[in-house]
Design a protein around this motif. Structure first.
Motif, PDB file in Angstrom:
ATOM      1  N   UNK A   1       0.820  -1.283  -0.163  1.00  0.00           N
ATOM      2  CA  UNK A   1      -0.086   0.085   0.041  1.00  0.00           C
ATOM      3  C   UNK A   1       0.947   1.457   0.055  1.00  0.00           C
ATOM      4  N   UNK A   2       1.891   1.401   0.764  1.00  0.00           N
ATOM      5  CA  UNK A   2       2.799   2.364   0.712  1.00  0.00           C
ATOM      6  C   UNK A   2       3.476   2.716  -0.660  1.00  0.00           C
TER       7      UNK A   2
ATOM      8  N   UNK B   1      -0.652   6.968   2.810  1.00  0.00           N
ATOM      9  CA  UNK B   1       0.036   6.916   3.992  1.00  0.00           C
ATOM     10  C   UNK B   1      -0.275   5.865   4.990  1.00  0.00           C
ATOM     11  N   UNK B   2       0.805   5.202   5.619  1.00  0.00           N
ATOM     12  CA  UNK B   2       0.517   3.875   6.218  1.00  0.00           C
ATOM     13  C   UNK B   2       0.604   4.120   7.975  1.00  0.00           C
ATOM     14  N   UNK B   3      -0.125   3.602   8.598  1.00  0.00           N
ATOM     15  CA  UNK B   3      -0.234   3.504  10.044  1.00  0.00           C
ATOM     16  C   UNK B   3       0.011   2.091  10.491  1.00  0.00           C
ATOM     17  N   UNK B   4       0.909   1.600  10.956  1.00  0.00           N
ATOM     18  CA  UNK B   4       0.907   0.267  11.590  1.00  0.00           C
ATOM     19  C   UNK B   4       0.988  -0.113  12.868  1.00  0.00           C
TER      20      UNK B   4
ATOM     21  N   UNK C   1       9.652   1.613   6.707  1.00  0.00           N
ATOM     22  CA  UNK C   1       8.584   1.747   5.342  1.00  0.00           C
ATOM     23  C   UNK C   1       9.098   2.855   4.618  1.00  0.00           C
ATOM     24  N   UNK C   2       9.283   4.077   5.690  1.00  0.00           N
ATOM     25  CA  UNK C   2       9.614   5.249   5.241  1.00  0.00           C
ATOM     26  C   UNK C   2      10.986   5.151   4.304  1.00  0.00           C
ATOM     27  N   UNK C   3      11.883   4.584   4.742  1.00  0.00           N
ATOM     28  CA  UNK C   3      13.140   4.323   3.750  1.00  0.00           C
ATOM     29  C   UNK C   3      12.885   3.637   2.621  1.00  0.00           C
TER      30      UNK C   3
ATOM     31  N   UNK D   1       7.581   6.783   1.439  1.00  0.00           N
ATOM     32  CA  UNK D   1       6.158   7.333   1.742  1.00  0.00           C
ATOM     33  C   UNK D   1       6.023   7.619   3.132  1.00  0.00           C
ATOM     34  N   UNK D   2       4.656   8.342   3.486  1.00  0.00           N
ATOM     35  CA  UNK D   2       4.503   8.583   4.898  1.00  0.00           C
ATOM     36  C   UNK D   2       4.234   7.305   5.928  1.00  0.00           C
TER      37      UNK D   2
END
Length: 253
Positions: A28-29, A34-37, A52-54, A58-59
């Motif tokens: 999804x990223x 924008x992803x919240x885990x 994930x950001x690296x 993405x955010x």
């Protein structure tokens, strides 16, 4: 024609720090969400968000939560809203499985499985859907199981909770359709995740599973990513209340 592009959309994935949940977060990223885990372990949740950001650019944020606690779940939803301003996609992925014969099953363990697999999606939806109603858009993806439709010995609590989650998904779909919110259940078969390593490592149990799989192998987490992208995107706007089995053919017979 709509697309799988999720640019600007916000997704909340419970239990998104390992296994299938982590694979969903990555997929999804990559498509711009924008992803919240979440995890009970705050350090782990934040470390996964950093990776994930690296990896995707993405955010991403990591949130600590016990998904069986209603107050904690409400704080989780508020934190994601504060970070992203909206929650478009909720993936109820957190789950556990304790394998024991019914006569040996402890009541406390039974309750723990039901709370994590069935109560938690109910609590998360209650916390998130009011935001979705206000924005007139939402996608709810509940991770059920093929074992919500067929049974295996020593999985009484798991099978019961996943069967209940399929039914809960259908009620969600009916109640929130007028608000442009869809709810669907994904019913994976045997996938090679952390949860299933105990089976894979047991030659007899592993062979039993392979004997029931026409494709003669376990599924890889990446093989669910396409379905999750579809359900999260505008491409699935006419699908709601479905329980989609992806199991290598186990339930054909």
């Amino acid at each position: 024609m709509t697309s799988f592009n999720l640019e600007g959309k916000s997704v909340l994935i419970t239990g998104g720090v390992q296994g299938l949940g982590l694979e969903f977060a990555r997929a999804l990223s990559r498509e711009g969400a924008h992803v919240a885990v979440t995890s009970r372990d705050e350090l782990k949740a934040k470390a996964v968000a950093d990776s994930l950001r690296e990896e995707t650019g993405g955010r991403a944020i990591g949130v600590a939560v016990d998904v069986t606690d209603s107050a904690g779940v409400k704080r989780m939803a508020d934190e994601v809203m504060q970070s992203f301003g909206r929650i478009d996609i909720l993936i109820n992925n957190a789950g556990i499985n304790v394998r024991k014969p019914i006569l040996e099953y402890d009541e406390d363990i039974w309750d723990m499985v039901q709370s994590t697999n069935l109560k938690a999606p109910f609590l998360c939806a209650k916390a998130v859907v009011p935001y979705m109603i206000k924005q007139r858009f939402g996608r709810i993806i509940n991770m059920a199981s093929m074992l919500g439709t067929v049974a295996l010995p020593e999985r009484s609590a798991y099978c019961s909770s996943k069967g209940g989650l399929i039914q809960l998904t259908k009620v969600m779909a009916l109640e929130w359709a007028d608000h442009n919110i869809t709810a669907n259940a994904v019913c994976p078969g045997p996938f090679a995740t952390e949860m299933n390593q105990v089976v894979i490592a047991n030659p007899e149990a592993n062979q039993h599973f392979l004997n029931h799989l026409p494709v003669k192998r376990w599924g890889e987490p990446t093989e669910l990513a396409g379905l999750i992208l579809y359900l999260a995107s505008d491409m699935s706007s006419f699908m709601t209340g479905s329980a989609i089995v992806i199991d290598g053919g186990w339930t054909i017979e």
